[in-house]
Scaffold this motif. Structure first.
Motif, PDB file in Angstrom:
ATOM      1  N   ALA A   1       0.350  -8.852   0.071  1.00 41.84           N
ATOM      2  CA  ALA A   1       0.773  -8.574  -1.303  1.00 41.84           C
ATOM      3  C   ALA A   1      -0.383  -8.422  -2.283  1.00 41.84           C
TER       4      ALA A   1
ATOM      5  N   CYS B   1      -0.410  -4.781  -4.217  1.00 44.17           N
ATOM      6  CA  CYS B   1       0.490  -4.987  -5.346  1.00 44.17           C
ATOM      7  C   CYS B   1       0.204  -3.959  -6.429  1.00 44.17           C
TER       8      CYS B   1
ATOM      9  N   LEU C   1       5.828  -4.775  -5.038  1.00 47.17           N
ATOM     10  CA  LEU C   1       5.123  -4.745  -3.755  1.00 47.17           C
ATOM     11  C   LEU C   1       5.173  -3.323  -3.235  1.00 47.17           C
TER      12      LEU C   1
END
Lengths: 217, 244
Positions: free
Chosen positions: B135, B139, B169
């Protein structure tokens, strides 16, 4: 024609199942009619099967499975058998009712085994290593090493951290200084232990909650 | 029952059966919502071969995954832990991911173990787990603002929230790019994975009739844990992507 054992506790054909067990044509040759009929027999049998099988599993499992769980098992068994019919994986003259109930029973046994945390694969048998050719494992160490060995939480954290940085198993094993063919086994062992701990934690929590509730009364 | 639909795939050279349309409707109902990791054919992704399980055992594991997932939807954590745990131990990526949710629902002390299970799911090819694990690096919104494909539409959002991973995400995959590590290139999309007449059914097991597995194991006097129901997020989860 498939051969399978009848279940204990009930006759091979139960009430309401006759429609599901219509016999094949006299010549024994599969035909388009029988293949279409197999699906229709299953469909006609569904309501009866669900009503009877849920109760059967509930009674045979001594209440270890909830009524909802028994219904889930029966539905899953039905779906699996229908998929086999749809994929032409069953002979048209199969005794579909008995086949269905055997599938359901096997699934119930698997469910109960899972509740006892008995793996589909034996815990004492290690899973295959990514590199079975590797010779750098001490055989004596292998003998004394328990089949399921805990991976400390700190190492689990490290693995997660390394993996999140994009490292693959070979790179992680190099970073940790362990043999490449150990990493999968260790991770497998960690998952196996983790699920045991988790199940025990949930049950213990439930017991404590139940005991507290009794004291509060 | 005059309408029948004929399967054209998966018969392995045998005559293709016609299946009543009503039966197909019932199959859809029993199969439940689309699930990439419902693998009735026992294909558990890139690491399947590392587990010494035959096709029958993998199919059993998939059934335990499905039944355990229903228990998870009802918040029956004890049953879910047992059944998903059994499937996870057989290398089922979806079960590893959902077992992480069982851990997360069990309390904050389990978050490190939940992350480990997410990492395991990612290693076994679970796309949602791979996104969660990476992530911080990924991101960012996609140029087109498109929503990423979520594989576990029932539980991904809850896992993400309990892990404390921020959205969006977005992991834009340029055309022709190689899949993420551990992700097999031919991971099917939701539709393919849930088609009952998919080609994967054709390469399924040999015609082995079921045989009884043996006696019922001795009872374990541990009742299921009950707690307030946490509703799984049903339906699709297209992630909203803010304009930047």
């Amino acid at each position: 024609m498939p051969v399978f054992a009848a279940r204990e506790g009930i006759p091979p054909v139960v009430a309401g199942e006759a429609a599901a067990e219509r016999s094949a044509p006299a010549d024994g040759q599969p035909s388009a009619w029988t293949e279409v009929d197999l699906g229709k027999r299953l469909l006609d049998y569904y309501d009866t099967f669900m009503a009877q099988e849920t109760q059967f599993l509930r009674s045979m499992c001594n209440g270890k499975l909830s009524e909802q769980a028994c219904e889930d098992i029966a539905q899953e068994a039905f779906l699996r058998v229908v998929r086999k019919v749809a994929a032409a994986q069953l002979e048209p003259d199969v005794k579909i009712g008995a086949y269905l109930r055997t599938t359901s029973w096997n699934l119930a046994v698997d469910t109960l085994r899972a509740q006892k945390r008995t793996d589909l694969t034996d815990d004492t048998a290690l899973v295959a290593a990514p590199n079975p050719q590797s010779e750098d494992i001490d055989p004596l160490k292998e003998l004394v090493r328990p089949a399921i060995e805990a991976m400390p939480l700190s190492r689990r954290r490290t693995i997660v951290q390394l993996q999140s940085q994009g490292l693959d198993d070979a790179q992680i094993s190099a970073a940790l200084g362990i043999a490449p063919d150990r990493i999968h086994k260790d991770r497998y062992a960690a998952v196996s232990e983790l699920r045991n701990e988790l199940g025990k934690f949930i049950r213990d929590g439930h017991r404590k909650k139940t005991q507290r509730a009794k004291k509060d009364r | 029952m005059t309408v029948v639909r004929r399967f054209t795939e998966g018969s392995g050279g045998r005559p293709t059966p016609a299946v009543p349309a009503e039966l197909l409707t019932l199959m859809d109902k029993l199969a439940g919502p689309p699930d990439v990791w419902d693998r009735p054919d026992g294909d558990f992704g890139p690491l399947s071969d590392l587990y010494e399980l035959d096709i029958e055992a993998r199919q059993e594991a998939n059934s335990l995954y499905r039944i355990g997932s229903k228990a998870l939807s009802r918040d029956e954590l004890s049953t879910a832990a047992d059944l998903l745990g059994s499937a996870a131990a057989a290398g089922h990526p979806g079960a590893l991911f959902r077992l992480a949710l069982v851990a997360l629902r069990s309390g904050k002390d389990w978050i490190d173990n939940a992350w480990f299970l997410v990492a395991e799911a990612a290693r076994h090819g679970h796309g949602d787990a791979q996104r969660l694990l990476t992530a911080p690096a990924s991101c960012r919104p996609s140029p087109a603002g498109s929503a990423p494909l979520i594989e576990d539409t029932s539980f991904f959002e809850e896992v993400r929230l309990l892990l404390g991973v921020a959205l969006p995400l977005i992991e834009p995959t340029p055309p022709g790019a190689s899949p993420a590590p551990g992700q097999r290139p031919d991971t099917p999309d939701i539709c393919h994975a849930t088609d009952t007449d998919s080609p994967t059914a054709a390469s399924g097991p040999a015609l082995v009739p079921p045989t009884r597995h043996g006696p019922v194991p001795p009872p374990d006097h541990t009742p299921n844990r009950k707690r307030a129901h946490l509703t799984a997020l049903a339906g699709g989860l297209p992630l909203s992507v803010p304009d930047m």
